[in-house]
Design a protein around this motif. Sequence first.
Motif, PDB file in Angstrom:
ATOM      1  N   ASP A 158       0.825  -1.222   0.000  1.00 50.46           N
ATOM      2  CA  ASP A 158       0.000   0.000   0.000  1.00 50.46           C
ATOM      3  C   ASP A 158       0.855   1.266   0.000  1.00 50.46           C
ATOM      4  O   ASP A 158       0.477   2.292   0.562  1.00 50.46           O
ATOM      5  CB  ASP A 158      -0.947   0.011   1.205  1.00 50.46           C
ATOM      6  CG  ASP A 158      -1.927  -1.139   1.191  1.00 50.46           C
ATOM      7  OD1 ASP A 158      -2.395  -1.494   0.090  1.00 50.46           O
ATOM      8  OD2 ASP A 158      -2.209  -1.696   2.267  1.00 50.46           O
ATOM      9  N   GLN A 159       2.042   1.178  -0.620  1.00 55.90           N
ATOM     10  CA  GLN A 159       2.960   2.325  -0.723  1.00 55.90           C
ATOM     11  C   GLN A 159       3.426   2.822   0.650  1.00 55.90           C
ATOM     12  O   GLN A 159       3.748   4.001   0.811  1.00 55.90           O
ATOM     13  CB  GLN A 159       2.298   3.477  -1.502  1.00 55.90           C
ATOM     14  CG  GLN A 159       2.052   3.170  -2.975  1.00 55.90           C
ATOM     15  CD  GLN A 159       3.341   2.810  -3.707  1.00 55.90           C
ATOM     16  OE1 GLN A 159       4.309   3.560  -3.700  1.00 55.90           O
ATOM     17  NE2 GLN A 159       3.364   1.632  -4.328  1.00 55.90           N
ATOM     18  N   GLU A 214       2.251   7.834   2.210  1.00 53.55           N
ATOM     19  CA  GLU A 214       1.116   7.063   2.698  1.00 53.55           C
ATOM     20  C   GLU A 214       1.359   6.565   4.121  1.00 53.55           C
ATOM     21  O   GLU A 214       0.452   6.579   4.964  1.00 53.55           O
ATOM     22  CB  GLU A 214       0.845   5.878   1.760  1.00 53.55           C
ATOM     23  CG  GLU A 214      -0.387   5.065   2.112  1.00 53.55           C
ATOM     24  CD  GLU A 214      -1.680   5.864   2.052  1.00 53.55           C
ATOM     25  OE1 GLU A 214      -2.619   5.530   2.801  1.00 53.55           O
ATOM     26  OE2 GLU A 214      -1.741   6.839   1.267  1.00 53.55           O
TER      27      GLU A 214
END
Length: 294
Positions: A158-159, A214
């Motif tokens: 998810d980065q 993120e």
Amino acid sequence: MASLLLQLAVLAVALVAAALILIFIVAFITATKMPSLYRHEEEKFFLNAKGQKETLPSIWDSPTKQLSIVVPSYNEEKRLPVMMDEALGYLEKRQRYGSDKIRVITLVKNRGKGGAVRMGVFSSRGEKILMADADGATKFPDVEKLEKGLNDLQPWPDQMAIACGSRAHLEKESIAQRSYFRTLLMYGFHFLVWFLCVKGIRDTQCGFKLLTREAASRTFSSLHIERWAFDVELLYIAQFLKIPIAEIAVNWTEIEGSKLVPFWSWLQMGKDLLFIRLRYLTGAWRLEQTRKMN
């Protein structure tokens, strides 16, 4: 005699149990359900090079820079200029920057180091966000080590990924220069961090940390602690969310002028560590989805 000793032992166990129950209750009752992300009206703007007000960006906007650097500063008029000269000198060699390379966010009230860092993170424009202390104890070119450590963690789920600067390799040298009392406090704090909150990270308190955008938005949105122990909760949240973390050895020099008062600051941090664990354990604090600042 044996009967008396047994009674005393039972009484001691009962007192310890009562104390633990009381601590659990206090930790639960005094906890706020979610951290306050409120920003005062004056904190929504910065002054540009022309002295005009401009609205600060949000971490939930798309990034417009490769790197943002957040430097929390409180009464740092002596140490900050030296640190900034070194940082800007290094960054100018890496890339040419525009006239808006420095933005000062003035907080209405003292939010603590963690609160100040969070406000800076929430106003960042970079794909990656670096936390750095105002004392310049870590030499700025070491950001390249963190960047390599971050890249070595790819692919990022998810980065999200974090690279932590670490002074653990300097521990033996620092012990030789510390008093026995301060060494005892240091080991006690490290044990509490490991026992209550964060496993696998030897140095949670180094102020040199690099996060993907993120990862920064997810962790800082759930952060409750705003004082010195905020790093521990930040990494606790990251491990809970299964964000990969690299611990990278960095050069570090002790700089005079620390705001930490050895005994009382460590005592406060010890209390914060205990409450971090208890409040998540009892459900007083819960990790929820990222939410935007009001």
